[in-house]
Design a protein around this motif. Structure first.
Motif, PDB file in Angstrom:
ATOM      1  N   LEU A   1       0.812  -1.212   0.000  1.00  0.00           N
ATOM      2  CA  LEU A   1       0.000   0.000   0.000  1.00  0.00           C
ATOM      3  C   LEU A   1       0.844   1.260   0.000  1.00  0.00           C
ATOM      4  CD1 LEU A   1      -2.787   1.350   0.150  1.00  0.00           C
ATOM      5  CD2 LEU A   1      -2.663   1.124   2.651  1.00  0.00           C
ATOM      6  N   LEU A   2       1.949   1.254   0.719  1.00  0.00           N
ATOM      7  CA  LEU A   2       2.803   2.442   0.775  1.00  0.00           C
ATOM      8  C   LEU A   2       3.382   2.778  -0.600  1.00  0.00           C
ATOM      9  CD1 LEU A   2       4.041   4.658   2.493  1.00  0.00           C
ATOM     10  CD2 LEU A   2       5.936   3.105   3.056  1.00  0.00           C
ATOM     11  N   SER A   3       3.744   1.756  -1.368  1.00  0.00           N
ATOM     12  CA  SER A   3       4.243   1.988  -2.731  1.00  0.00           C
ATOM     13  C   SER A   3       3.166   2.636  -3.597  1.00  0.00           C
ATOM     14  CB  SER A   3       4.695   0.671  -3.373  1.00  0.00           C
ATOM     15  OG  SER A   3       5.840   0.168  -2.737  1.00  0.00           O
ATOM     16  N   ILE A   4       1.936   2.177  -3.439  1.00  0.00           N
ATOM     17  CA  ILE A   4       0.826   2.752  -4.214  1.00  0.00           C
ATOM     18  C   ILE A   4       0.606   4.208  -3.818  1.00  0.00           C
ATOM     19  CG2 ILE A   4      -1.666   2.613  -4.646  1.00  0.00           C
ATOM     20  CD1 ILE A   4      -1.426  -0.433  -4.282  1.00  0.00           C
ATOM     21  N   ILE A   5       0.610   4.484  -2.521  1.00  0.00           N
ATOM     22  CA  ILE A   5       0.414   5.860  -2.048  1.00  0.00           C
ATOM     23  C   ILE A   5       1.530   6.770  -2.556  1.00  0.00           C
ATOM     24  CG2 ILE A   5       0.373   7.335   0.006  1.00  0.00           C
ATOM     25  CD1 ILE A   5      -1.017   4.980   1.465  1.00  0.00           C
ATOM     26  N   ASN A   6       2.770   6.294  -2.485  1.00  0.00           N
ATOM     27  CA  ASN A   6       3.899   7.096  -2.976  1.00  0.00           C
ATOM     28  C   ASN A   6       3.756   7.407  -4.459  1.00  0.00           C
ATOM     29  OD1 ASN A   6       5.206   7.266  -0.512  1.00  0.00           O
ATOM     30  ND2 ASN A   6       6.483   5.471  -0.870  1.00  0.00           N
ATOM     31  N   TRP A   7       3.265   6.420  -5.220  1.00  0.00           N
ATOM     32  CA  TRP A   7       3.091   6.632  -6.662  1.00  0.00           C
ATOM     33  C   TRP A   7       1.946   7.616  -6.929  1.00  0.00           C
ATOM     34  CZ3 TRP A   7       6.172   6.167 -10.498  1.00  0.00           C
ATOM     35  CH2 TRP A   7       5.701   6.112 -11.812  1.00  0.00           C
ATOM     36  N   ILE A   8       0.898   7.528  -6.161  1.00  0.00           N
ATOM     37  CA  ILE A   8      -0.200   8.501  -6.291  1.00  0.00           C
ATOM     38  C   ILE A   8       0.325   9.911  -6.041  1.00  0.00           C
ATOM     39  CG2 ILE A   8      -2.359   9.319  -5.250  1.00  0.00           C
ATOM     40  CD1 ILE A   8      -3.016   6.352  -4.655  1.00  0.00           C
ATOM     41  N   ILE A   9       1.117  10.077  -4.988  1.00  0.00           N
ATOM     42  CA  ILE A   9       1.643  11.402  -4.635  1.00  0.00           C
ATOM     43  C   ILE A   9       2.576  11.917  -5.718  1.00  0.00           C
ATOM     44  CG2 ILE A   9       3.106  12.652  -2.995  1.00  0.00           C
ATOM     45  CD1 ILE A   9       1.931  10.830  -0.797  1.00  0.00           C
ATOM     46  N   LEU A  10       3.482  11.058  -6.206  1.00  0.00           N
ATOM     47  CA  LEU A  10       4.430  11.487  -7.247  1.00  0.00           C
ATOM     48  C   LEU A  10       3.698  11.922  -8.507  1.00  0.00           C
ATOM     49  CD1 LEU A  10       7.247  11.813  -8.490  1.00  0.00           C
ATOM     50  CD2 LEU A  10       7.193   9.370  -9.052  1.00  0.00           C
ATOM     51  N   THR A  11       2.782  11.088  -8.987  1.00  0.00           N
ATOM     52  CA  THR A  11       2.076  11.419 -10.233  1.00  0.00           C
ATOM     53  C   THR A  11       1.143  12.614 -10.040  1.00  0.00           C
ATOM     54  OG1 THR A  11       0.439   9.681  -9.706  1.00  0.00           O
ATOM     55  CG2 THR A  11       2.248   9.099 -11.191  1.00  0.00           C
ATOM     56  N   SER A  12       0.568  12.728  -8.864  1.00  0.00           N
ATOM     57  CA  SER A  12      -0.278  13.882  -8.548  1.00  0.00           C
ATOM     58  C   SER A  12       0.536  15.171  -8.596  1.00  0.00           C
ATOM     59  CB  SER A  12      -0.899  13.699  -7.164  1.00  0.00           C
ATOM     60  OG  SER A  12      -1.588  14.852  -6.758  1.00  0.00           O
ATOM     61  N   ASN A  13       1.756  15.109  -8.084  1.00  0.00           N
ATOM     62  CA  ASN A  13       2.607  16.294  -8.076  1.00  0.00           C
ATOM     63  C   ASN A  13       3.069  16.682  -9.479  1.00  0.00           C
ATOM     64  OD1 ASN A  13       2.368  16.605  -5.336  1.00  0.00           O
ATOM     65  ND2 ASN A  13       4.322  15.655  -4.831  1.00  0.00           N
ATOM     66  N   ILE A  14       3.223  15.692 -10.357  1.00  0.00           N
ATOM     67  CA  ILE A  14       3.557  15.988 -11.755  1.00  0.00           C
ATOM     68  C   ILE A  14       2.429  16.789 -12.397  1.00  0.00           C
ATOM     69  CG2 ILE A  14       3.865  14.945 -14.047  1.00  0.00           C
ATOM     70  CD1 ILE A  14       5.391  12.649 -12.646  1.00  0.00           C
ATOM     71  N   VAL A  15       1.194  16.343 -12.169  1.00  0.00           N
ATOM     72  CA  VAL A  15       0.025  17.042 -12.732  1.00  0.00           C
ATOM     73  C   VAL A  15      -0.105  18.436 -12.125  1.00  0.00           C
ATOM     74  CG1 VAL A  15      -2.498  16.976 -12.940  1.00  0.00           C
ATOM     75  CG2 VAL A  15      -1.164  14.879 -13.247  1.00  0.00           C
ATOM     76  N   TYR A  16       0.096  18.532 -10.820  1.00  0.00           N
ATOM     77  CA  TYR A  16       0.027  19.827 -10.127  1.00  0.00           C
ATOM     78  C   TYR A  16       1.072  20.788 -10.690  1.00  0.00           C
ATOM     79  CZ  TYR A  16       0.443  23.267  -6.345  1.00  0.00           C
ATOM     80  OH  TYR A  16       0.517  24.431  -5.627  1.00  0.00           O
ATOM     81  N   ALA A  17       2.292  20.300 -10.849  1.00  0.00           N
ATOM     82  CA  ALA A  17       3.373  21.145 -11.358  1.00  0.00           C
ATOM     83  C   ALA A  17       3.066  21.652 -12.759  1.00  0.00           C
ATOM     84  CB  ALA A  17       4.693  20.368 -11.349  1.00  0.00           C
ATOM     85  N   ALA A  18       2.514  20.770 -13.598  1.00  0.00           N
ATOM     86  CA  ALA A  18       2.205  21.153 -14.980  1.00  0.00           C
ATOM     87  C   ALA A  18       1.157  22.251 -15.049  1.00  0.00           C
ATOM     88  CB  ALA A  18       1.737  19.931 -15.759  1.00  0.00           C
ATOM     89  N   GLN A  19       0.248  22.272 -14.083  1.00  0.00           N
ATOM     90  CA  GLN A  19      -0.803  23.283 -14.094  1.00  0.00           C
ATOM     91  C   GLN A  19      -0.330  24.610 -13.503  1.00  0.00           C
ATOM     92  OE1 GLN A  19      -4.564  22.169 -12.319  1.00  0.00           O
ATOM     93  NE2 GLN A  19      -5.657  23.565 -13.673  1.00  0.00           N
ATOM     94  N   ASN A  20       0.731  24.578 -12.723  1.00  0.00           N
ATOM     95  CA  ASN A  20       1.158  25.779 -12.024  1.00  0.00           C
ATOM     96  C   ASN A  20       2.466  26.377 -12.534  1.00  0.00           C
ATOM     97  OD1 ASN A  20      -0.733  26.260  -9.487  1.00  0.00           O
ATOM     98  ND2 ASN A  20      -0.527  24.039  -9.775  1.00  0.00           N
TER      99      ASN A  20
END
Length: 227
Positions: free
Chosen positions: A195-214
């Protein structure tokens, strides 16, 4: 669980391909999760490596989740799955969708520019069997003229998305899901029961999308390609 900080509060969804005991679907708690919006989909690409009649190859799909509350819901769902011996093998993948309904043309240009830069680095964050996988190709297959079109200032969203996903949805990031679901789909991570690996991947990919928008990464991609 360790303290988790999520910058991007937009909605995300998780799809995990796995093997699980069939008896799970007769558990009354599964009805509860269905009521919460969790669903399943048959997937012929998942191999039943256990070769046992009481295990079913299946893809579980979460409803749209967001923020820390979404992570907590996902964690409870995984506790439920583990009671039925969820397992994965090399035929199983993990797909994360991130909401980008409000993306404008410049946001997609920035996102694709960032993905071009990260392409080779991300390859080495996933297991070897995912790096050359026909269901999540890495975009060393993106043609030079397509990259030029993505970076061109007056390219339309339609043109940029076609250039990235010109071979269909089976790239490590499927941008075409925007047209159907209003999301971008990260497809390259191997399925895991960690589960921790999945959460880390969610956070990493979420931050990529966030960065692209900002932030605007198109100039960074141009410099990267000139090396």
């Amino acid at each position: 669980m360790r303290k988790i900080e999520i910058i991007n509060q937009k909605r995300f969804g998780v799809e995990i391909e796995c093997l699980i005991r069939k008896i799970i679907f007769s558990d009354i708690e599964w009805k509860y999760w269905q009521g919460m919006g969790f669903s399943i989909e048959e997937d012929g690409s998942i191999r039943n490596s256990k070769n046992l009649d009481n295990f079913k190859p299946i893809e579980f799909q979460t409803p749209p989740l967001s923020g820390l509350e979404g992570i907590k819901i996902l964690s409870k769902f995984f506790e439920f799955l583990k009671r039925y011996d969820i397992s994965v093998n090399k035929s199983c993948g993990l797909h994360i969708h991130h909401d980008c309904n409000d993306f404008q043309t410049e946001n997609f240009r920035s996102l694709l520019s960032l993905l071009i830069v990260l392409n080779y680095s991300i390859r080495y964050l996933v297991k070897k069997h995912r790096r050359n996988n026909s269901y999540c190709k890495f975009n060393n297959i993106v043609k030079e003229e397509h990259i030029s079109e993505i970076l061109r200032e007056n390219s339309s969203i339609e043109c940029m998305l076609h250039c990235w996903n010109y071979q269909g949805k089976y790239t490590w990031v499927n941008i075409n899901s925007f047209w159907e679901y209003g999301t971008v789909e990260f497809r390259c991570h191997e399925a895991t029961t960690n589960l921790l690996s999945i959460i880390n991947w969610i956070i990493l990919t979420s931050n990529i999308v966030y960065a692209a928008q900002n932030y605007d990464y198109s100039k960074l991609a141009e410099k990267f390609l000139m090396r």
